[in-house]
Design an enzyme around this catalytic site. Structure first.
Site, PDB file in Angstrom:
ATOM      1  CD  GLU A 129      -2.985   1.188   0.154  1.00  0.00           C
ATOM      2  OE1 GLU A 129      -3.804   0.539  -0.028  1.00  0.00           O
ATOM      3  OE2 GLU A 129      -2.816   1.883  -0.911  1.00  0.00           O
ATOM      4  CB  VAL A 132       0.976   3.718  -5.205  1.00  0.00           C
ATOM      5  CG1 VAL A 132       0.237   4.647  -6.054  1.00  0.00           C
ATOM      6  CG2 VAL A 132       1.784   2.580  -5.964  1.00  0.00           C
ATOM      7  CG  ASP A 201       7.982   9.244  -7.076  1.00  0.00           C
ATOM      8  OD1 ASP A 201       8.540   8.477  -6.445  1.00  0.00           O
ATOM      9  OD2 ASP A 201       6.983   9.827  -7.142  1.00  0.00           O
ATOM     10  CE  LYS A 205       5.070   7.663  -5.680  1.00  0.00           C
ATOM     11  NZ  LYS A 205       5.435   8.795  -5.404  1.00  0.00           N
TER      12      LYS A 205
HETATM   13  N1  HSE Z   1       9.222  11.656  -3.816  1.00  0.00           N
HETATM   14  C1  HSE Z   1       7.967  11.587  -3.929  1.00  0.00           C
HETATM   15  C2  HSE Z   1       6.903  12.512  -4.115  1.00  0.00           C
HETATM   16  C3  HSE Z   1       7.559  10.652  -2.729  1.00  0.00           C
HETATM   17  O1  HSE Z   1       7.502  13.845  -4.037  1.00  0.00           O
HETATM   18  O2  HSE Z   1       5.754  12.208  -4.083  1.00  0.00           O
HETATM   19  C4  HSE Z   1       7.982   9.319  -2.579  1.00  0.00           C
HETATM   20  O3  HSE Z   1       7.481   8.509  -3.803  1.00  0.00           O
END
Ligand code: HSE
Length: 422
Positions: A129, A132, A201, A205
């Site tokens: 969980e 993401v 990133d 996700k």
């Molecule tokens: N660096 C990510 C963000 C958080 O700025 O949402 C970790 O996934």
């Protein structure tokens, strides 16, 4: 009272957050859920490092075997981050029948098939969980609460750093570089911001989210990705004149059996629920054939929001007699090679008779219909002005083909930004 021995892989901010949550709220969890968690060993890189929460020294080890080969430990919580060694440690834990609870989107998205297969073969639990959108219960929703739905689209603000930057560019009219520098100074953006601002990133996700939404593995390499480094204050301002707000969206859709998964700067109507998601908040907007539209909103990062998801997974894992695994078919997904959406196109074009007609004829040649157009300001010293077009729904290939045919002496493209949610 059931007692479960657990081990940690990693003890940075997230690990300390989990430790803190278990220490401070554990007694209440015991009362509510009838289960007590005992942390047996914590793998760290550096034994002597100062941590954000006090951890008893005897729990720390720099030898992964003390967690992975410990027969007492039945649940391993992984928050080392990065690809390796985290992925191989998770695989080793699953191979020995231990349940894995992880926050690691990079390792999970990059090694999805291997990790899920090992978990299945060994009947081990896999909970993610926190991988993401931090505290937002979107994985649980996809795997459990929305099972009765054919999901047609998922659109999300799934990176908080870029949402912070774009929200400030929007509200202050500030330049990208200035807000990024400020975010770095405040500790909101990493010293090397590449993973966030270039959309990596968000792509990890989105790979996980779209895999669960469409029940086909969507590899992270199949996710189209564009970051926000090229976004200008002018685009943000021009969008506003059309009633649009700029966000970095992860967009996943299934149309005619083909999947689109893309991360890019995206305009949404300023009246759309995603437009109101400011600061570093995350939100995921889902459409299912039975549930209709719904939005999940909350904190996508930070030690305690992430610990909230990790400890909830821990409690869920402890309660399972038989662990469920993601309902993902073995057949590979078929990715769409093109997609339709409204396009925002900003150009610099000669301010003279016939130019607009020529541009319109190029769009017409490729079946792209213009919904509206504005000319901005006075001509520059070369006689060029800014022209901003908003198309009707049009294929990406068609828009790019039309623009590729324009003679640079007459007009050149400043930016092409997709518009969703219209
Ligand atoms: N660096 C990510 C963000 C958080 O700025 O949402 C970790 O996934």
């Amino acid at each position: 009272m059931e007692r479960i021995a657990i081990g940690f892989l990693g003890c940075g901010n997230i690990g300390c957050g989990v430790y803190k949550l278990l220490e401070t709220y554990g007694p209440q969890i015991e009362k509510n859920e009838g289960v007590a968690f005992e942390i047996k060993k914590i793998l760290v890189r550096s034994l002597g490092k100062k941590r954000s929460w006090e951890i008893p020294e005897q729990l720390l080890t720099d030898d992964a075997d003390e967690v992975l080969n410990n027969p007492e430990i039945s649940i391993v919580m992984e928050f080392m981050g990065g690809d390796q060694p985290a992925a191989s440690y998770m695989i080793r834990a699953l191979e020995s029948g231990k349940t894995v609870v992880t926050a690691n989107k990079m390792a999970l998205a990059s090694h999805w098939n291997e990790i899920v297969t090992v978990a299945r073969e060994h009947g081990a639990g896999l909970y993610y969980e926190a991988s993401v959108c931090g505290a937002i219960p979107i994985i649980r929703a996809m795997n459990d609460s929305l099972q009765a739905n054919r999901i047609s689209s998922v659109m999300g603000i799934i990176n908080g750093t870029t949402n912070y930057i774009l929200s400030r560019m929007s509200s202050e009219g500030a330049a990208y570089e200035d807000v990024l520098r400020d975010a770095q100074r405040l500790g909101l953006a990493e010293p090397d911001p590449t993973a966030d601002v270039e959309g990596y990133d968000a792509a990890y996700k989105l790979s996980i989210l779209s895999t669960l939404a469409f029940h086909r593995h969507v590899p992270v390499e199949s996710v189209y990705r564009e970051g926000i480094a090229g976004v200008t204050a002018l685009d943000v301002a021009c969008g506003r004149e059309f009633g649009l707000t700029l966000k970095l969206l992860g967009v996943a859709k299934e149309e005619d059996g083909r999947i689109q998964a893309r991360v890019h700067p995206t305009f949404v109507p300023s009246s759309h629920p995603l437009a109101g998601v400011g600061d570093a908040f995350n939100a995921v907007y889902v459409h299912g054939h039975a549930c209709g539209e719904m939005m999940f909103y909350g904190r996508g990062a930070g030690d305690m929001p992430t610990a909230s998801a990790l400890v909830s997974d821990l409690i869920k894992a402890a309660a399972q007699k038989r662990h469920g695994l993601p309902a993902v078919a073995d057949e590979p997904c078929v990715m769409a090679e093109d997609w339709n959406c409204v396009h925002f196109v900003r150009m610099q074009a000669k301010d003279e008779p016939g130019v607009l007609a020529m541009l319109a004829s190029k769009f017409a040649k490729y079946g792209v219909s213009i919904a509206s157009m504005v000319q901005k300001g006075d001509a520059d010293e070369r006689g060029f002005v800014q022209l901003v077009f908003l198309t009707h729904q049009a294929s990406e290939h068609a828009v790019r083909s039309a623009l590729a045919e324009i003679d640079e002496k007459i007009g050149s493209v400043g930016s092409i930004i997709r518009v969703e949610g219209v």
